[in-house]
Design a protein around this motif. Structure first.
Motif, mmCIF file in Angstrom:
data_model
loop_
_atom_site.group_PDB
_atom_site.id
_atom_site.type_symbol
_atom_site.label_atom_id
_atom_site.label_comp_id
_atom_site.label_asym_id
_atom_site.label_seq_id
_atom_site.Cartn_x
_atom_site.Cartn_y
_atom_site.Cartn_z
ATOM 1 N N GLU A 64 0.826 -1.209 0.000
ATOM 2 C CA GLU A 64 0.000 0.000 0.000
ATOM 3 C C GLU A 64 0.863 1.263 0.000
ATOM 4 O O GLU A 64 0.509 2.252 -0.636
ATOM 5 C CB GLU A 64 -0.981 -0.007 1.174
ATOM 6 N N LYS A 65 1.997 1.246 0.683
ATOM 7 C CA LYS A 65 2.905 2.398 0.696
ATOM 8 C C LYS A 65 3.488 2.635 -0.705
ATOM 9 O O LYS A 65 3.545 3.776 -1.179
ATOM 10 C CB LYS A 65 4.023 2.176 1.726
ATOM 11 N N ILE A 66 3.896 1.570 -1.372
ATOM 12 C CA ILE A 66 4.457 1.683 -2.720
ATOM 13 C C ILE A 66 3.389 2.189 -3.697
ATOM 14 O O ILE A 66 3.666 3.012 -4.568
ATOM 15 C CB ILE A 66 5.047 0.318 -3.174
ATOM 16 N N ILE A 67 2.156 1.726 -3.536
ATOM 17 C CA ILE A 67 1.060 2.211 -4.370
ATOM 18 C C ILE A 67 0.793 3.687 -4.089
ATOM 19 O O ILE A 67 0.579 4.477 -5.018
ATOM 20 C CB ILE A 67 -0.212 1.347 -4.162
ATOM 21 N N GLN A 68 0.834 4.089 -2.833
ATOM 22 C CA GLN A 68 0.621 5.495 -2.478
ATOM 23 C C GLN A 68 1.691 6.394 -3.099
ATOM 24 O O GLN A 68 1.388 7.487 -3.582
ATOM 25 C CB GLN A 68 0.596 5.671 -0.947
ATOM 26 N N ILE A 69 2.917 5.939 -3.123
ATOM 27 C CA ILE A 69 4.006 6.710 -3.749
ATOM 28 C C ILE A 69 3.721 6.876 -5.246
ATOM 29 O O ILE A 69 3.929 7.958 -5.817
ATOM 30 C CB ILE A 69 5.382 6.057 -3.497
ATOM 31 N N ALA A 70 3.241 5.820 -5.895
ATOM 32 C CA ALA A 70 2.890 5.914 -7.319
ATOM 33 C C ALA A 70 1.785 6.940 -7.531
ATOM 34 O O ALA A 70 1.875 7.781 -8.438
ATOM 35 C CB ALA A 70 2.461 4.549 -7.845
ATOM 36 N N LYS A 71 0.743 6.891 -6.703
ATOM 37 C CA LYS A 71 -0.363 7.847 -6.821
ATOM 38 C C LYS A 71 0.145 9.281 -6.704
ATOM 39 O O LYS A 71 -0.228 10.147 -7.501
ATOM 40 C CB LYS A 71 -1.412 7.593 -5.744
ATOM 41 N N GLU A 72 0.978 9.533 -5.715
ATOM 42 C CA GLU A 72 1.521 10.883 -5.515
ATOM 43 C C GLU A 72 2.361 11.315 -6.706
ATOM 44 O O GLU A 72 2.279 12.468 -7.150
ATOM 45 C CB GLU A 72 2.335 10.927 -4.226
ATOM 46 N N SER A 73 3.165 10.413 -7.241
ATOM 47 C CA SER A 73 4.013 10.728 -8.397
ATOM 48 C C SER A 73 3.169 11.077 -9.617
ATOM 49 O O SER A 73 3.480 12.011 -10.357
ATOM 50 C CB SER A 73 4.930 9.546 -8.730
ATOM 51 N N ILE A 74 2.111 10.332 -9.824
ATOM 52 C CA ILE A 74 1.226 10.577 -10.968
ATOM 53 C C ILE A 74 0.528 11.927 -10.821
ATOM 54 O O ILE A 74 0.463 12.709 -11.774
ATOM 55 C CB ILE A 74 0.215 9.432 -11.118
ATOM 56 N N ILE A 75 0.030 12.203 -9.645
ATOM 57 C CA ILE A 75 -0.646 13.484 -9.411
ATOM 58 C C ILE A 75 0.316 14.650 -9.625
ATOM 59 O O ILE A 75 -0.019 15.635 -10.274
ATOM 60 C CB ILE A 75 -1.270 13.520 -8.001
ATOM 61 N N LEU A 76 1.536 14.519 -9.143
ATOM 62 C CA LEU A 76 2.525 15.588 -9.288
ATOM 63 C C LEU A 76 2.995 15.774 -10.728
ATOM 64 O O LEU A 76 3.499 16.835 -11.076
ATOM 65 C CB LEU A 76 3.726 15.320 -8.380
ATOM 66 N N SER A 77 2.835 14.755 -11.566
ATOM 67 C CA SER A 77 3.298 14.864 -12.959
ATOM 68 C C SER A 77 2.405 15.774 -13.796
ATOM 69 O O SER A 77 2.812 16.231 -14.852
ATOM 70 C CB SER A 77 3.367 13.484 -13.613
#
Length: 187
Positions: free
Chosen positions: A6-19
């Protein structure tokens, strides 16, 4: 272990939003994730570990996608895997799920590459189908075409090539999907 996923998925979500990537945004990613689950749960003998690898791959598959890097020499799926490796290293997370997710991400790119994917690589085929189900539909395709028209052909394809691509899509595209459930969703 579930907490790490879940932490790794959360990092992906944040990265996508910031892109701030219009096409490969968080909405696309969530829809791909949902499609992955619909397809995977419809198959026999897919373990919980493989489903978690698919979930990771779904969230990370386009993290390396950047519409503003036209001349980028590294393919987005390779960059996505590299960014996943960095995130896992930072979090101190090592797992067979991550190795499997990386393989799935690298193989999701396009139908031409599907010939290179082992016949039994069901997981990569699931992500391929899930990704295309979100892109190959009237609503999404017209959003993409309009975006490129308004943004001076930013990105890998651009306005004209998106229109040309859309003209090649017809009902027979359904046959390119790997799973019956994917074909049903496409219809």
């Amino acid at each position: 272990m579930k907490k790490n996923v879940e932490k790794i998925i959360q990092i992906a979500k944040e990265s996508i939003i910031l892109s701030h990537n219009f096409i490969h945004d968080i909405g696309h990613t969530v829809r791909v994730h949902d499609n992955v689950l619909k397809i995977a749960l419809n198959q026999e003998n897919i373990s919980q570990e493989k489903i978690e690898a698919l979930r990771i791959a779904a969230y990370w598959h386009d993290v390396g996608q950047n519409d503003f890097l036209k001349d980028n020499k590294i393919r987005h799926e390779q960059l996505s895997v590299k960014m996943l490796e960095i995130a896992c290293e930072k979090e101190g997370y090592k797992s067979n799920k991550i190795e499997l997710a990386k393989k799935i991400i690298l193989n999701h790119r396009n139908r031409g590459k599907m010939k290179e994917i082992e016949k039994d690589d069901i997981l990569s085929k699931i992500l391929w189908d899930a990704d295309k189900l979100d892109i190959i539909n009237n609503v999404r395709m017209f959003q993409i075409i309009d975006y490129y028209k308004e943004n001076d052909n930013l990105g890998e394809y651009g306005y004209e090539s998106s229109i040309d691509f859309w003209k090649t899509i017809d009902e027979s595209f359904e046959e390119k999907f790997n799973f019956t459930i994917s074909k049903e969703i496409f219809r």
